[in-house]
Design a protein around this motif. Structure first.
Motif, short mmCIF file in Angstrom:
data_model
loop_
_atom_site.label_atom_id
_atom_site.label_comp_id
_atom_site.label_asym_id
_atom_site.label_seq_id
_atom_site.Cartn_x
_atom_site.Cartn_y
_atom_site.Cartn_z
N ARG A 104 5.22 18.11 8.27
CA ARG A 104 4.37 17.27 8.99
C ARG A 104 3.69 16.25 8.89
O ARG A 104 2.56 16.19 8.14
N GLY A 158 1.18 14.28 11.12
CA GLY A 158 -0.03 13.92 11.96
C GLY A 158 1.02 15.41 12.89
O GLY A 158 0.54 16.41 12.63
N LEU A 159 1.32 14.67 14.37
CA LEU A 159 1.27 15.97 14.90
C LEU A 159 2.72 16.11 15.38
O LEU A 159 3.72 16.84 16.20
N LYS A 160 3.98 14.85 14.31
CA LYS A 160 5.32 14.94 14.00
C LYS A 160 5.56 15.62 12.95
O LYS A 160 5.34 15.60 11.97
N GLN A 161 6.80 16.43 13.45
CA GLN A 161 7.12 17.46 12.77
C GLN A 161 7.92 16.24 12.04
O GLN A 161 9.43 16.31 12.04
#
Length: 309
Positions: free
Chosen positions: A51, A53-56
């Motif tokens: 991950r 940040g908020l991005k997978q």
């Protein structure tokens, strides 16, 4: 003879079906809680999954790149060294202390009183949660804890920073592991000594052997299988050392990650959702544990196969 006089054949009962029914819960539990997680971990080790940040990111197949990064682009060897040092600092006094206790409890000439009571007492620390031990020692050896209060009252000008010194942190972690496991080790060795034929000890005493000679010439050689079992299983447990240093150092392995263990390193990858690297670390630890377990099995089976004299 009439037809109704012919004895009827009894229907044979097959117990195979019920046998499978009784063992099915074990295999079902093993499949759900062991095999599937193991297979998933191995599969994740070949993928890039993390991950940002908020991005997978991922999963993207990258082959053995995670293993390469773990072995050559990380401080895995440092964490393995930390783990081994803290294990050896705790295990050497543990095995010596446990041997002495097991010999004392099994010596019929000493005729110690309240043996059963003391056996229970020495095993009790093994029943206490490791996190509770770690929190207790964290409070005792904190900068404003009871130990520093005693030292200051004895003339120290400033508190000793036990939690921020490499030697004291490692020593305290090793000491906690010693306290938790010496009772279990003592009972294992005691059972081994009680399994030795008493006539061997009597013959040695008749021949004039002193207690030290009996210990090194009879007790230790006869305990060899159990000693090897204790050493290898303790080493496997040492590889899995996590809860004590995790709680005691607040998960940071302070100072400067000198008390960070292999499982703590694995836990950091899991916490950051980096399942690919976590899978690679897990597989490597599993491989080392499997090899050590193989040694235990091979050595233990020697006595049954008649290979050991």
């Amino acid at each position: 003879m009439k037809n109704n006089d012919v004895p009827k054949k009894r229907k044979s009962i097959s117990y195979d079906f019920w046998g499978y029914i009784f063992i099915a819960p074990f295999f079902l539990a093993f499949l759900i809680f062991s095999f599937i997680p193991l297979a998933t971990t191995i599969a994740n080790s070949f993928f890039e999954t993390y991950r940002d940040g908020l991005k997978q990111i991922g999963p993207n197949f990258i082959g053995f790149k995670n293993y390469y990064n773990v072995l050559f682009n990380s401080e895995l060897l440092k964490y393995a060294s930390n783990t081994f040092i803290m294990w050896i600092l705790g295990f050497i006094p543990q095995i010596i202390f446990s041997l002495l206790l097991s010999v004392l409890f099994s010596d019929n000439e000493l005729n110690l009183r309240f043996k059963q009571f003391f056996k229970t007492v020495i095993y009790m620390p093994n029943l206490i949660m490791a996190s509770a031990f770690a929190m207790l020692f964290f409070i005792l050896f904190a900068d404003s804890g009871p130990v520093n209060s005693i030292l200051l009252s004895c003339g120290y000008t400033e508190p000793v920073r036990f939690l921020f010194r490499k030697d004291t942190v490692r020593s305290l972690v090793a000491f906690m592991n010693l306290l938790m496991w010496y009772g279990n080790t003592t009972l294992l060795l005691l059972s081994g000594i009680m399994g030795i034929n008493e006539s061997v000890f009597e013959a040695a005493r008749i021949d004039g052997a002193n207690p030290v000679q009996v210990f090194f010439k009879i007790t230790v050689p006869q305990l060899k299988p159990i000693l090897v079992y204790v050493i290898i299983t303790s080493l496997i447990g040492g590889l899995q050392m996590f809860d004590v240093p995790q709680v005691f150092t607040n998960g940071e392995g302070q100072p400067d990650r000198t008390s960070l263990t292999l499982i703590m390193y694995l836990n950091k990858h899991l916490f950051s959702k980096n399942y690919g690297m976590a899978g690679a670390v897990s597989v490597l630890i599993f491989a080392v544990t499997a090899v050590l377990s193989g040694f235990v099995y091979k050595f233990s089976m020697k006595s049954y196969n008649g290979e050991e004299k």
